[in-house]
Design a protein around this motif. Structure first.
Motif, PDB file in Angstrom:
ATOM      1  N   UNK A 141      16.327   5.643  -5.381  1.00  0.00           N
ATOM      2  CA  UNK A 141      15.477   5.763  -4.198  1.00  0.00           C
ATOM      3  C   UNK A 141      16.278   5.326  -2.981  1.00  0.00           C
ATOM      4  N   UNK A 142      16.068   6.014  -1.868  1.00  0.00           N
ATOM      5  CA  UNK A 142      16.679   5.595  -0.620  1.00  0.00           C
ATOM      6  C   UNK A 142      15.699   5.824   0.521  1.00  0.00           C
ATOM      7  N   UNK A 182      10.717  -2.941  -1.613  1.00  0.00           N
ATOM      8  CA  UNK A 182       9.522  -3.423  -2.307  1.00  0.00           C
ATOM      9  C   UNK A 182       9.252  -2.614  -3.565  1.00  0.00           C
ATOM     10  N   UNK A 183       9.456  -1.288  -3.492  1.00  0.00           N
ATOM     11  CA  UNK A 183       9.248  -0.450  -4.674  1.00  0.00           C
ATOM     12  C   UNK A 183      10.220  -0.830  -5.785  1.00  0.00           C
ATOM     13  N   UNK A 184      11.457  -1.121  -5.431  1.00  0.00           N
ATOM     14  CA  UNK A 184      12.438  -1.504  -6.447  1.00  0.00           C
ATOM     15  C   UNK A 184      12.107  -2.863  -7.054  1.00  0.00           C
ATOM     16  N   UNK A 197       0.844  -1.205   0.000  1.00  0.00           N
ATOM     17  CA  UNK A 197       0.000   0.000   0.000  1.00  0.00           C
ATOM     18  C   UNK A 197       0.877   1.252   0.000  1.00  0.00           C
ATOM     19  N   UNK A 198       1.899   1.282   0.842  1.00  0.00           N
ATOM     20  CA  UNK A 198       2.819   2.422   0.872  1.00  0.00           C
ATOM     21  C   UNK A 198       3.653   2.496  -0.403  1.00  0.00           C
ATOM     22  N   UNK A 199       3.943   1.344  -0.982  1.00  0.00           N
ATOM     23  CA  UNK A 199       4.725   1.317  -2.218  1.00  0.00           C
ATOM     24  C   UNK A 199       3.984   1.998  -3.357  1.00  0.00           C
ATOM     25  N   UNK A 200       2.675   1.919  -3.347  1.00  0.00           N
ATOM     26  CA  UNK A 200       1.911   2.599  -4.404  1.00  0.00           C
ATOM     27  C   UNK A 200       2.064   4.121  -4.322  1.00  0.00           C
TER      28      UNK A 200
END
Length: 493
Positions: free
Chosen positions: A334-335, A346-348, A299-302
């Motif tokens: 991203x970091x 997760x985003x990567x 959910x946060x990754x979105x």
């Protein structure tokens, strides 16, 4: 300690000594000038702003001034014999004054209005803040059925600005520090003085013109954190030619204030921890009557995917006319730290637009452990013994160490595993600069704040320079490096 604070802290004891100690007749006239101590006190309040840590200094200045006025207006008379009661009164006055003097010097030193070090890169820094609404996605934590996911986003960028341009405050929402104080179980006003901290950034400055576009980095905050919590790292990267975009993610951040005055507070820590833990369980979680389709972390990754879409629109046409055509969206990294590091991994895993991934002191999701990451990746963390000294449970230590190690080994591109023995969790953020007391309280580790931040900055810049700019980064080749004690492991696909 700021300039006028230092002047006040120095003037007070000098005036106190003149008032209380036996002095030659020629110097006694100075006692009549004691009220002048109010000048630095008033100047400090008006020009730098009052703060509770200086209350003893303000009270002392007022007391010294009053005593000087009384001394100057009293008629001359022969000295009276020093009786026992007069001696005791003098001793008591001197003792209380000494205590006030120590408190007036110690409190502002232990809880300072600190300054961020000037950036080492060639660029000055500009910043702007945006409010973005994802109209296609409901807000899972809101009670209303029509609420949509909203983000506050701060963007820092290389800028053209004069050296005398006013610098922006550290934060714009002081409630952040009240929330941090509640988390630390101290009075809410404890960190209020940090509202007076300023950064090296200038609001809405023009983008630096030495190149047409700059690579972009996303920053993801920790649980109960705030988007500026790694300003030391952000400013370093921006000064070396990166645009950094930091997300405040409502309900997992300490406090998020929107432009219309609405504010969302962070979830209770136990509740947030449970949600994060359940994100590693396929069963998901139900906050406020709604079900996450696949857990909190996705959910946060979105939010990351939504931000990438908005950045593309911003590059096409910035409504504020600052960043149009200046974002290099083919070179995005991203970091993130703690919870932000979990979301980073997760985003990567899911987002091919991200080209380099830096995870700081965190664990990895089952998907990242199972599949590995296709992008170059770095983990900044510490050893098991340090985590144990900080008080982490054996279960947490095992999960953090095993999942990051597994993800490092499973990666399909260059990987770097950087451990810094002695650094505690907070040392990877701005928090060590807040107070020298924190190491005594076990919140920060044995690595001094300046050295800890220098290590984080050096490895962050070397990593992104190599994998987003194709620049030589000898620091990542080891073993010779300028940071003794740092343990670097590398992996090539």
């Amino acid at each position: 300690m700021r300039l006028l604070e230092a002047v006040l802290v120095i003037v007070n004891p000098l005036a106190f000594l003149i008032l209380t100690l036996p002095v030659p007749h020629a110097v006694r006239a100075l006692r009549r000038a004691a009220p002048v101590v109010l000048v630095p006190a008033a100047a400090q309040i008006l020009l730098e702003g009052p703060r509770w840590q200086l209350v003893p200094a303000y009270v002392l200045a007022a007391g010294i001034s009053a005593a000087g006025l009384l001394h100057g207006s009293a008629p001359a008379h022969r000295p009276r014999p020093r009786t026992r009661s007069r001696k005791l009164a003098a001793l008591l006055t001197a003792g209380l004054g000494a205590v006030a003097l120590m408190a007036s010097a110690a409190l502002p030193a232990l809880l300072p209005v600190f300054s961020f070090a000037p950036p080492t890169g060639p660029h000055r820094i500009g910043t702007t803040t945006r409010h973005w609404i994802d109209t296609d996605r409901p807000e899972a934590f809101a009670a209303g059925p029509h609420a949509r996911r909203e983000l506050m986003v701060q963007i820092w960028y290389p800028a053209d600005s004069g050296p005398d341009a006013p610098h922006t405050p550290y934060v714009h929402d002081g409630e952040v520090f009240a929330a941090m104080a509640r988390l630390a179980r101290v009075p809410e006003f404890t960190f209020g003085h940090l509202r007076q901290v300023t950064t090296n950034a200038v609001a809405s400055a023009a983008v630096a013109g030495d190149r047409s576009r700059y690579p972009v980095l996303l920053f993801l905050e920790g649980a109960m954190g705030f988007r500026q919590m790694n300003t030391f790292q952000v400013e370093h990267l921006v000064s070396h030619g990166y645009i950094v975009v930091a997300l405040d993610q409502p309900y997992t951040a300490a406090s998020v204030r929107f432009p219309d005055g609405r504010r969302t507070a962070g979830l209770p820590p136990d509740r947030l921890r449970a949600l994060i833990d359940r994100s590693f369980d396929p069963a998901g979680e139900t906050p406020g009557g709604r079900v996450f389709d696949d857990g909190l972390i996705p959910y946060l990754t979105r939010d990351v995917t939504f931000t990438l879409d908005r950045l593309a629109a911003l590059d096409r046409a910035d409504p504020d006319g600052i960043l149009t055509g200046r974002l290099d969206l083919h070179r995005i990294g991203v970091f993130g730290v703690s919870l932000g590091g979990i979301v980073t991994g997760e985003a990567c895993r899911l987002e091919p637009r991200l080209r380099a991934c830096l995870m700081t002191d965190t664990r990895m999701t089952p998907g990242v452990v199972r599949e590995g990451l296709a992008q170059p990746s770095m983990w900044l963390t510490r050893d098991t013994a340090t985590m144990r000294r900080e008080g982490w449970s054996a279960g947490d230590i095992g999960q953090y160490q095993s999942t990051t190690r597994a993800a490092f080994r499973k990666g399909r591109a260059d990987g770097y595993f950087v451990r810094v023995p002695g650094m505690f969790h907070a040392d990877f953020t701005d928090i060590p600069s807040w107070s020298p007391l924190l190491s005594r309280l076990g919140i920060t580790g044995s690595v001094p704040a300046e050295r800890a931040h220098a290590i984080v900055n050096a490895y962050s810049l070397a990593f992104f320079d190599r994998h987003l700019r194709n620049r030589p980064s000898p620091l990542l080749d080891g073993p010779a490096q300028p940071h003794p004690g740092v343990l670097l492991e590398t992996r090539r696909p």
